[in-house]
Design a protein around this motif. Structure first.
Motif, PDB file in Angstrom:
ATOM      1  N   LYS A 129       1.091  -1.669   0.415  1.00 58.45           N
ATOM      2  CA  LYS A 129       0.106   0.141   0.061  1.00 58.45           C
ATOM      3  C   LYS A 129       0.840   1.511   0.283  1.00 58.45           C
ATOM      4  O   LYS A 129       0.685   2.174  -0.821  1.00 58.45           O
ATOM      5  CB  LYS A 129      -0.907   0.304   1.155  1.00 58.45           C
ATOM      6  CG  LYS A 129      -2.137  -0.951   1.229  1.00 58.45           C
ATOM      7  CD  LYS A 129      -2.280  -1.337   2.908  1.00 58.45           C
ATOM      8  CE  LYS A 129      -3.988  -2.085   2.391  1.00 58.45           C
ATOM      9  NZ  LYS A 129      -4.514  -2.405   3.488  1.00 58.45           N
ATOM     10  N   ASN A 172       2.263   1.745  -3.449  1.00 57.72           N
ATOM     11  CA  ASN A 172       1.015   1.523  -4.331  1.00 57.72           C
ATOM     12  C   ASN A 172       1.703   1.039  -5.515  1.00 57.72           C
ATOM     13  O   ASN A 172       1.612   1.217  -6.582  1.00 57.72           O
ATOM     14  CB  ASN A 172       0.751   2.669  -5.122  1.00 57.72           C
ATOM     15  CG  ASN A 172      -0.617   2.906  -6.250  1.00 57.72           C
ATOM     16  OD1 ASN A 172      -1.510   2.208  -6.220  1.00 57.72           O
ATOM     17  ND2 ASN A 172      -0.962   3.727  -6.756  1.00 57.72           N
ATOM     18  N   ARG A 185      -4.471   0.202  -8.399  1.00 59.05           N
ATOM     19  CA  ARG A 185      -3.216  -0.553  -8.027  1.00 59.05           C
ATOM     20  C   ARG A 185      -2.318  -1.067  -9.372  1.00 59.05           C
ATOM     21  O   ARG A 185      -1.306  -1.293  -9.294  1.00 59.05           O
ATOM     22  CB  ARG A 185      -3.344  -1.640  -7.038  1.00 59.05           C
ATOM     23  CG  ARG A 185      -3.959  -1.810  -5.453  1.00 59.05           C
ATOM     24  CD  ARG A 185      -5.052  -2.365  -5.194  1.00 59.05           C
ATOM     25  NE  ARG A 185      -6.366  -2.272  -5.807  1.00 59.05           N
ATOM     26  CZ  ARG A 185      -7.353  -3.322  -5.691  1.00 59.05           C
ATOM     27  NH1 ARG A 185      -7.129  -3.944  -4.554  1.00 59.05           N
ATOM     28  NH2 ARG A 185      -8.612  -3.521  -6.311  1.00 59.05           N
TER      29      ARG A 185
END
Length: 621
Positions: free
Chosen positions: A467, A470, A500
């Motif tokens: 995360k 990304n 993503r």
């Protein structure tokens, strides 16, 4: 019958005076059962008979002239034979034409292997074009990858070489003589002159093959390729590149069984002087499935049907023990060995035959097979109960094993890991099975597999995604990237406009791209052993670079995609051929050659760019 030489083992090699040819300097000729590589100087340096994976009778590509070659070209006084002034394939065929302009005139040599209707043959026809050109042929046959010197004798005007199970007949109208375990011919051609040379293979216990008919064989070979190309349905702006790639893919198909080799060579290095040298003369399910996708998308259903039959025979009654690769007739045992008498291409050792990765666990192959069977159904290939049953059986196996670590798409020789690409392709297998069940093509536990598909998707997104950066990563918990992640939108795992997906594409361009914009598979560690269990580096992986083209098209950056595609096409040899990788530092092709995976990239990216001109999104199959 006069015996000229007796079988013996080639002594320790003596360095060759000739400089090593660049990999892209070689031309491919073949008969869809084997193939030869012909250098710019008219030297055949690689030929395995009677099959792609048979021991070579010319192996100087991986050694020296002591390991077998056949040079045919203008006579020369220097140690270095002259390179052809120009060369090309005759139209849309695999017939090579090389021309030399010399001080005394111009001569042409036509090289080809006719589609097989008997003994395998390699034919070379010399044609005088202008003036009078002295010519020289030097034929040095060495069996068992250059290790064995055959017994050579004359029989009914034919030169015959025999060692163990192999026998090769050499036929020509030119006068020949033998010296230093080599057969020579010296002659002169003028305009209109035509002199043919042919070698033919037969098992040594059988009678010699019939005398060749070179002109008849040449006409048959040309007719075959012209008829085959007429079936192509692609007529876009990159037609020349697509046609040459399709011809190359067809040439890498083993006609008797439908198996497709990844490349016709072994041990051409991924890093010059390094040890990343592997045998690619086998059928990888992944490579063959992707190859079939390109053929299906350009109108070649017959090849798809033949591969499907090959798959069913290879997997047989044991689909739970699916291998990642097989022999071209479906053989399972591909034991790896090193040929220590060969010094390797540009001293890149070891030279390997066989492939120890055959028994690795690579979960992604289930997805590639399922995708191809699904595509065949979508494009109208007649339904086949056996292949539908195979798909259901494979997914049933995946249901129990998809969450295991594996060696992954790149066949790492280090510890198994949870590779993100492997999980995505396992999801693909389940997804395609669900689709076929939904359309009534297959029969399986629909609701249970829908739930499995969702669970697999959730697992990848939770464990394989970083995360903070990304981007998806190479494996669960890792920070490394992997170019195989570029397939996430192409498989429909996530839509192209998902943040993503775009983040992963951008990250790969930042972290895995070379200065000239091509894509590495994953990070390597030079002198240190990397995550793949190997030391050394490698070049940019051309199939991954084509995947980047495809992804750029999918996310709406078609102009950028087209620029990269044009740069990739510029890497091709003068004959339109590509190896596996590109060495950006040395500016040359590396790896086994020509590589089916790279030529699939040419075809699929051309199709994607063509589709981008008429559509504005969606996932391309």
């Amino acid at each position: 019958m006069t015996v000229v030489t007796e079988p013996s083992v080639v002594p320790t090699y003596v360095p060759d005076a000739r400089p090593t040819s660049r990999i892209e300097d070689f031309a491919l000729i073949g008969d869809m059962q084997s193939a030869a590589l012909v250098g710019r100087d008219g030297s055949v340096e690689w030929l395995c008979l009677p099959r792609f994976d048979s021991p070579a009778i010319f192996a100087s590509l991986l050694g020296t002239e002591e390991h077998g070659f056949w040079r045919l070209g203008p006579a020369h006084a220097s140690d270095t034979p002259p390179s052809a002034t120009r060369r090309s394939y005759r139209g849309d065929s695999l017939i090579l034409e090389s021309e030399w302009d010399t001080p005394s005139g111009t001569v042409r040599v036509i090289d080809f292997m006719p589609p097989r209707h008997g003994a395998p043959q390699l034919t070379r026809i010399v044609e005088g074009v202008s003036g009078r050109v002295p010519m020289h042929s030097a034929l040095r046959m060495r069996f068992s990858y250059g290790r064995v010197v055959p017994r050579v004798y004359q029989r009914d005007g034919r030169t015959v070489a025999v060692a163990g199970p192999d026998s090769v007949g050499f036929d020509t109208e030119a006068e020949t003589y033998s010296k230093a375990q080599t057969t020579y011919a010296d002659f002169t051609v003028a305009p209109g002159d035509q002199i043919a040379f042919t070698i033919s293979w037969k098992p040594s216990h059988e009678e010699p093959p019939l005398l060749p008919e070179p002109e008849v064989s040449l006409e048959a070979a040309e007719d075959f390729w012209l008829e085959w190309i007429e079936r192509c349905t692609y007529h876009g702006p990159y037609r020349e590149a697509v046609i040459r790639s399709l011809i190359t893919l067809k040439a890498l198909t083993y006609a008797p069984t439908g198996g497709i080799v990844a490349a016709p060579t072994t041990s051409l290095p991924e890093d010059i002087g390094g040890g990343r040298n592997w045998d690619y003369r086998y059928t990888w399910l992944r490579d063959a499935a992707i190859t079939l996708s390109s053929l299906l998308n350009t109108g070649y259903r017959e090849e798809a049907r033949a591969w499907r039959e090959w798959l069913l025979r290879a997997v047989a009654g044991d689909p739970e023990n699916l291998q990642i690769m097989y022999g071209i007739a479906g053989e399972r045992e591909l034991g790896e060995a090193e040929l220590d008498w060969l010094p390797g291409y540009a001293n890149s050792t070891p030279v390997r035959v066989g492939n120890g990765a055959a028994h690795q666990l690579q979960l992604d192959v289930y997805g590639e097979v399922a995708e191809t069977l699904h595509l065949a159904s979508e494009l109208g290939l007649e339904q086949d109960h056996a292949s539908s049953h195979l798909l259901i059986t494979l997914v049933t196996y995946l249901e129990k094993h998809w969450d295991q670590p594996d060696e992954g798409i790149w066949e790492v020789r280090g510890p198994r890991r949870h590779f993100v690409h492997s999980k995505v392709m396992a999801w693909t297998a389940v997804d395609r099975a669900v689709r076929l069940i939904e359309t009534g093509v297959a029969d399986g536990p629909l609701e249970r597999w829908r739930e499995l598909r969702e669970a697999m998707h959730r697992n990848v997104c939770e464990k394989g995604y970083d995360k903070e950066r990304n981007t998806f990563t190479q494996s669960y918990g890792s920070k490394e990237l992997d170019a195989s992640l570029l397939l996430i939108p192409q498989m429909g795992f996530l839509p192209p406009d998902d943040k993503r997906v775009i983040g992963t594409i951008d990250a790969i361009q930042r972290e895995l791209s070379t200065p000239d914009g091509f894509v590495l598979r994953y990070p390597t560690c030079g002198d240190q052993v990397g995550l793949d269990g190997l030391d050394g580096d490698e070049g940019a992986f051309l199939p991954c670079s084509f995947w980047l083209v495809d992804d750029l098209v999918l996310i709406g950056r078609a102009d950028e995609a087209r620029q990269l595609f044009d740069k990739l096409l510029a890497l091709r040899s003068d004959l339109g051929l590509l190896a596996e990788e590109w060495d950006s530092r040395r500016q040359r092709q590396v790896g086994n050659y020509p590589q089916a995976f790279s030529h699939v990239g040419v075809v699929m990216s051309a199709l994607g760019l063509q589709a981008a001109e008429t559509t504005s999104g969606g996932v391309r199959r």
